[in-house]
Scaffold this active site. Structure first.
Site, PDB file in Angstrom:
ATOM      1  N   TYR A  31       0.838  -1.215   0.000  1.00 53.84           N
ATOM      2  CA  TYR A  31       0.000   0.000   0.000  1.00 53.84           C
ATOM      3  C   TYR A  31       0.866   1.256   0.000  1.00 53.84           C
ATOM      4  O   TYR A  31       1.068   1.881   1.047  1.00 53.84           O
ATOM      5  CB  TYR A  31      -0.921   0.011   1.217  1.00 53.84           C
ATOM      6  CG  TYR A  31      -1.910  -1.135   1.246  1.00 53.84           C
ATOM      7  CD1 TYR A  31      -2.851  -1.291   0.230  1.00 53.84           C
ATOM      8  CD2 TYR A  31      -1.902  -2.069   2.281  1.00 53.84           C
ATOM      9  CE1 TYR A  31      -3.749  -2.345   0.241  1.00 53.84           C
ATOM     10  CE2 TYR A  31      -2.804  -3.127   2.303  1.00 53.84           C
ATOM     11  CZ  TYR A  31      -3.721  -3.258   1.278  1.00 53.84           C
ATOM     12  OH  TYR A  31      -4.609  -4.294   1.286  1.00 53.84           O
ATOM     13  N   TRP A  35      -3.835   6.385   2.398  1.00 53.84           N
ATOM     14  CA  TRP A  35      -5.197   5.863   2.515  1.00 53.84           C
ATOM     15  C   TRP A  35      -5.940   6.688   3.560  1.00 53.84           C
ATOM     16  O   TRP A  35      -5.361   7.088   4.574  1.00 53.84           O
ATOM     17  CB  TRP A  35      -5.176   4.394   2.958  1.00 53.84           C
ATOM     18  CG  TRP A  35      -5.388   3.430   1.833  1.00 53.84           C
ATOM     19  CD1 TRP A  35      -6.536   2.762   1.548  1.00 53.84           C
ATOM     20  CD2 TRP A  35      -4.436   3.016   0.831  1.00 53.84           C
ATOM     21  NE1 TRP A  35      -6.368   1.968   0.439  1.00 53.84           N
ATOM     22  CE2 TRP A  35      -5.093   2.102  -0.023  1.00 53.84           C
ATOM     23  CE3 TRP A  35      -3.114   3.337   0.559  1.00 53.84           C
ATOM     24  CZ2 TRP A  35      -4.478   1.503  -1.110  1.00 53.84           C
ATOM     25  CZ3 TRP A  35      -2.491   2.741  -0.519  1.00 53.84           C
ATOM     26  CH2 TRP A  35      -3.162   1.842  -1.342  1.00 53.84           C
ATOM     27  N   TRP A  37      -8.753   6.303   5.903  1.00 61.28           N
ATOM     28  CA  TRP A  37      -8.945   6.045   7.340  1.00 61.28           C
ATOM     29  C   TRP A  37      -7.644   5.607   7.998  1.00 61.28           C
ATOM     30  O   TRP A  37      -7.434   5.864   9.184  1.00 61.28           O
ATOM     31  CB  TRP A  37     -10.152   5.167   7.639  1.00 61.28           C
ATOM     32  CG  TRP A  37     -10.172   3.696   7.280  1.00 61.28           C
ATOM     33  CD1 TRP A  37      -9.493   3.069   6.288  1.00 61.28           C
ATOM     34  CD2 TRP A  37     -10.966   2.695   7.943  1.00 61.28           C
ATOM     35  NE1 TRP A  37      -9.821   1.735   6.262  1.00 61.28           N
ATOM     36  CE2 TRP A  37     -10.721   1.480   7.271  1.00 61.28           C
ATOM     37  CE3 TRP A  37     -11.855   2.685   9.004  1.00 61.28           C
ATOM     38  CZ2 TRP A  37     -11.343   0.280   7.643  1.00 61.28           C
ATOM     39  CZ3 TRP A  37     -12.477   1.488   9.381  1.00 61.28           C
ATOM     40  CH2 TRP A  37     -12.224   0.306   8.713  1.00 61.28           C
ATOM     41  N   GLN A 103     -13.976   6.461   2.152  1.00 61.51           N
ATOM     42  CA  GLN A 103     -13.724   5.395   3.136  1.00 61.51           C
ATOM     43  C   GLN A 103     -14.422   5.767   4.441  1.00 61.51           C
ATOM     44  O   GLN A 103     -14.897   6.902   4.578  1.00 61.51           O
ATOM     45  CB  GLN A 103     -12.210   5.214   3.352  1.00 61.51           C
ATOM     46  CG  GLN A 103     -11.709   3.881   2.826  1.00 61.51           C
ATOM     47  CD  GLN A 103     -10.279   3.551   3.182  1.00 61.51           C
ATOM     48  OE1 GLN A 103      -9.489   4.414   3.529  1.00 61.51           O
ATOM     49  NE2 GLN A 103      -9.932   2.276   3.061  1.00 61.51           N
ATOM     50  N   ASP A 161     -12.774  -4.906   2.590  1.00 68.99           N
ATOM     51  CA  ASP A 161     -12.813  -5.226   1.164  1.00 68.99           C
ATOM     52  C   ASP A 161     -13.602  -6.477   0.767  1.00 68.99           C
ATOM     53  O   ASP A 161     -14.428  -6.420  -0.114  1.00 68.99           O
ATOM     54  CB  ASP A 161     -11.379  -5.366   0.636  1.00 68.99           C
ATOM     55  CG  ASP A 161     -10.525  -4.148   0.956  1.00 68.99           C
ATOM     56  OD1 ASP A 161     -10.930  -3.322   1.791  1.00 68.99           O
ATOM     57  OD2 ASP A 161      -9.437  -4.010   0.366  1.00 68.99           O
ATOM     58  N   TYR A 341      -8.338 -11.936   5.225  1.00 71.08           N
ATOM     59  CA  TYR A 341      -8.726 -10.541   5.235  1.00 71.08           C
ATOM     60  C   TYR A 341      -9.940 -10.213   6.096  1.00 71.08           C
ATOM     61  O   TYR A 341      -9.855 -10.265   7.304  1.00 71.08           O
ATOM     62  CB  TYR A 341      -8.939 -10.143   3.774  1.00 71.08           C
ATOM     63  CG  TYR A 341      -8.161  -8.926   3.371  1.00 71.08           C
ATOM     64  CD1 TYR A 341      -6.895  -8.680   3.863  1.00 71.08           C
ATOM     65  CD2 TYR A 341      -8.715  -7.989   2.511  1.00 71.08           C
ATOM     66  CE1 TYR A 341      -6.206  -7.537   3.489  1.00 71.08           C
ATOM     67  CE2 TYR A 341      -8.028  -6.870   2.131  1.00 71.08           C
ATOM     68  CZ  TYR A 341      -6.786  -6.640   2.623  1.00 71.08           C
ATOM     69  OH  TYR A 341      -6.128  -5.518   2.256  1.00 71.08           O
ATOM     70  N   TRP A 342     -11.068  -9.888   5.521  1.00 74.66           N
ATOM     71  CA  TRP A 342     -12.225  -9.449   6.320  1.00 74.66           C
ATOM     72  C   TRP A 342     -13.255 -10.564   6.469  1.00 74.66           C
ATOM     73  O   TRP A 342     -14.422 -10.307   6.712  1.00 74.66           O
ATOM     74  CB  TRP A 342     -12.859  -8.197   5.692  1.00 74.66           C
ATOM     75  CG  TRP A 342     -11.938  -7.017   5.787  1.00 74.66           C
ATOM     76  CD1 TRP A 342     -11.040  -6.591   4.842  1.00 74.66           C
ATOM     77  CD2 TRP A 342     -11.788  -6.112   6.902  1.00 74.66           C
ATOM     78  NE1 TRP A 342     -10.356  -5.485   5.309  1.00 74.66           N
ATOM     79  CE2 TRP A 342     -10.791  -5.162   6.556  1.00 74.66           C
ATOM     80  CE3 TRP A 342     -12.395  -6.013   8.159  1.00 74.66           C
ATOM     81  CZ2 TRP A 342     -10.391  -4.127   7.414  1.00 74.66           C
ATOM     82  CZ3 TRP A 342     -12.012  -4.981   9.007  1.00 74.66           C
ATOM     83  CH2 TRP A 342     -11.017  -4.058   8.632  1.00 74.66           C
ATOM     84  N   GLU A 385      -0.486  -6.438   9.577  1.00 70.47           N
ATOM     85  CA  GLU A 385      -1.690  -5.759   9.075  1.00 70.47           C
ATOM     86  C   GLU A 385      -2.929  -6.238   9.826  1.00 70.47           C
ATOM     87  O   GLU A 385      -3.780  -5.456  10.210  1.00 70.47           O
ATOM     88  CB  GLU A 385      -1.835  -6.048   7.569  1.00 70.47           C
ATOM     89  CG  GLU A 385      -3.015  -5.354   6.918  1.00 70.47           C
ATOM     90  CD  GLU A 385      -3.106  -5.635   5.415  1.00 70.47           C
ATOM     91  OE1 GLU A 385      -2.289  -6.428   4.909  1.00 70.47           O
ATOM     92  OE2 GLU A 385      -3.990  -5.063   4.760  1.00 70.47           O
TER      93      GLU A 385
HETATM   94  C1  GLC Z   1      -7.070  -2.724   2.710  1.00 72.10           C
HETATM   95  C2  GLC Z   1      -8.063  -2.629   3.841  1.00 72.10           C
HETATM   96  C3  GLC Z   1      -8.502  -1.189   4.029  1.00 72.10           C
HETATM   97  C4  GLC Z   1      -7.271  -0.326   4.239  1.00 72.10           C
HETATM   98  C5  GLC Z   1      -6.222  -0.527   3.148  1.00 72.10           C
HETATM   99  C6  GLC Z   1      -4.894   0.139   3.456  1.00 72.10           C
HETATM  100  O1  GLC Z   1      -7.637  -2.374   1.496  1.00 72.10           O
HETATM  101  O2  GLC Z   1      -9.154  -3.460   3.631  1.00 72.10           O
HETATM  102  O3  GLC Z   1      -9.389  -1.059   5.089  1.00 72.10           O
HETATM  103  O4  GLC Z   1      -7.626   1.016   4.321  1.00 72.10           O
HETATM  104  O5  GLC Z   1      -5.965  -1.890   2.977  1.00 72.10           O
HETATM  105  O6  GLC Z   1      -4.387  -0.309   4.684  1.00 72.10           O
END
Ligand code: GLC
Length: 418
Positions: A31, A35, A37, A103, A161, A341-342, A385
């Site tokens: 990443y 981003w 949030w 977000q 996600d 993940y989620w 993470e």
């Molecule tokens: C993933 C997560 C998201 C977060 C991003 C960067 O996409 O699902 O919530 O903001 O990673 O960490």
């Protein structure tokens, strides 16, 4: 020196290392941009040792605000080959190259926590941010409501996600014409921990649709297969409104409009109650179908100032199923996947918000237990993470900004001010 001091230093080091000058990236490789949030949580971490830097993180986020008030989920400040989809695919229309969706709005809530560390400095910085936050919240109210609950228009908008909450809406998409593309995420972490190709085709199809429509909200609303009213968005916006109103009053602003929005969102939150499940749940707006998911977002009700006795019982029930809570989905759910993940794993930022809510409800033992369990997880497994709720196994990216941030701002025994 206490045992926690060394971890505090590691966490500060992660924030410094992920600092790109005015903003932090979540982790390098996977990443590499700002981003939305993630940055708000990063600010809470910075506030423990550099208040100016904390405010700066939020201010940089708002430099990407669009003229319609939307604050994008990604700001592509500097190009990076290692991430897909890039700005060329998104074609966001704001002042800085960006994505086209938002977000969960946690910035006002994190800002209030930071504000309280030094109200004088806080008032000066919020003076500049207040109207921008109001404009962002107004955009949600204008474009994202269904019966008062806040909807997402893309799974990435909720920040969760691949949660099962989107399965029905995702199945309604036929990703024709999406074309060839090269994912980058699976070259950074193992594909067993990432969303599937089925998911990705639909993520990209939705991005291409938004880009084609110039991210015009009215045009996108017309005939979209994807619109889901969701607890993450509804509860975070409700809480953010309350926090913004408090700061607005302190600044001597008229908060009447925000108070009105709070009433609308409270009514909206009630529409997320799934009676059969006995839990706050996501509602697919197009088909009227429930997700049937007891997710960690369901437990954000308290964070939003909403309580129901059933949620307290359910919380204990879910925690009893795992070694480390709060799982994004409980093992009793057929769709549970402890690494993906989620759909099962534990996320530190969700735990922070759930604990804030528990404390607000007077459930201080539960709030402290969640803090201590999150601290154990990070101390034993590192700043991953996210984590497997069964054994705490670290997953996804490492040296992760938001895990370091919630350690500093909340989980560490040395943390102050939450
Ligand atoms: C993933 C997560 C998201 C977060 C991003 C960067 O996409 O699902 O919530 O903001 O990673 O960490």
């Amino acid at each position: 020196m206490t045992w926690a001091d060394g971890f505090d230093e590691q966490a500060r080091e992660i924030l410094r290392r992920n600092d790109r000058g005015g903003y932090t990236i979540p982790t390098s490789g996977l990443y590499p941009y700002q981003w939305n949030w993630d940055s708000a949580f990063a600010a809470l971490g910075f506030a423990q040792f550099d208040l100016d830097r904390a405010w700066c993180e939020i201010e940089t986020l708002f430099t990407g605000q669009w003229t319609n008030g939307m604050v994008p989920h990604i700001l592509f400040h500097a190009p990076d080959e290692g991430y897909f989809p890039s700005h060329e695919v998104w074609q966001g229309t704001g002042p800085i190259p960006s994505s086209g969706i938002s977000q969960p709005p946690v910035a006002a809530t994190m800002a209030r926590l930071i504000y309280e560390r030094d109200p004088e400095i806080g008032a000066a910085r919020m003076e500049m941010l207040f109207d921008k936050m109001v404009a962002w919240h107004r955009w949600f109210m204008a474009w994202r409501l269904d019966r008062g609950a806040v909807c997402v228009t893309h799974p990435w908008e909720a920040g969760r996600d691949n949660a099962p909450d989107w399965d029905v809406a995702m199945a309604a998409i036929t990703p024709d014409g999406v074309g060839e593309y090269k994912r980058r995420d699976t070259s950074h972490v193992d594909s067993s921990m990432r969303p599937t190709k089925y998911d990705y085709d639909r993520y990209i199809w939705l991005v291409q649709r938004g880009a084609r429509l110039g991210w015009d909200e009215a045009a996108m609303l017309d005939g979209t297969p994807f619109r889901v009213a969701d607890p993450t968005m509804t509860f975070t916006l409700l809480r953010a409104m309350r926090d913004l109103a408090v700061m607005g009053a302190a600044l001597g602003r008229d908060t009447g409009e925000i108070e009105g929005w709070i009433k609308v969102l409270e009514a909206g939150a009630a529409t997320l109650w799934n009676d059969d499940l006995g839990c706050y749940d996501s509602r697919d707006v197009r088909s009227g179908t429930w997700a049937g998911a007891v997710s960690n977002a369901s437990f954000l009700c308290w964070y939003a100032g909403i309580d129901r006795p059933e949620m307290r019982d359910l919380y204990r029930d879910v925690l009893a199923q795992v070694k480390y809570g709060v799982p994004s989905l409980p093992p009793s759910d057929d769709r549970f996947d402890g690494k993906r993940y989620w759909r099962g794993p534990v996320w530190g930022v969700m735990n922070l918000m759930i604990a804030l809510g528990l404390a607000d409800m007077g459930l201080t033992d539960e709030a402290e237990a969640l803090r201590a369990s999150t601290a154990d997880l990070v101390a034993q497994q590192g700043f991953a993470e996210y984590f497997d709720p069964r054994d705490g196994g670290p997953a996804g990216g490492s040296s992760f900004t938001w895990t370091a941030a919630i350690w500093l701002g909340w989980a560490s025994p040395n943390a102050q001010g939450v």
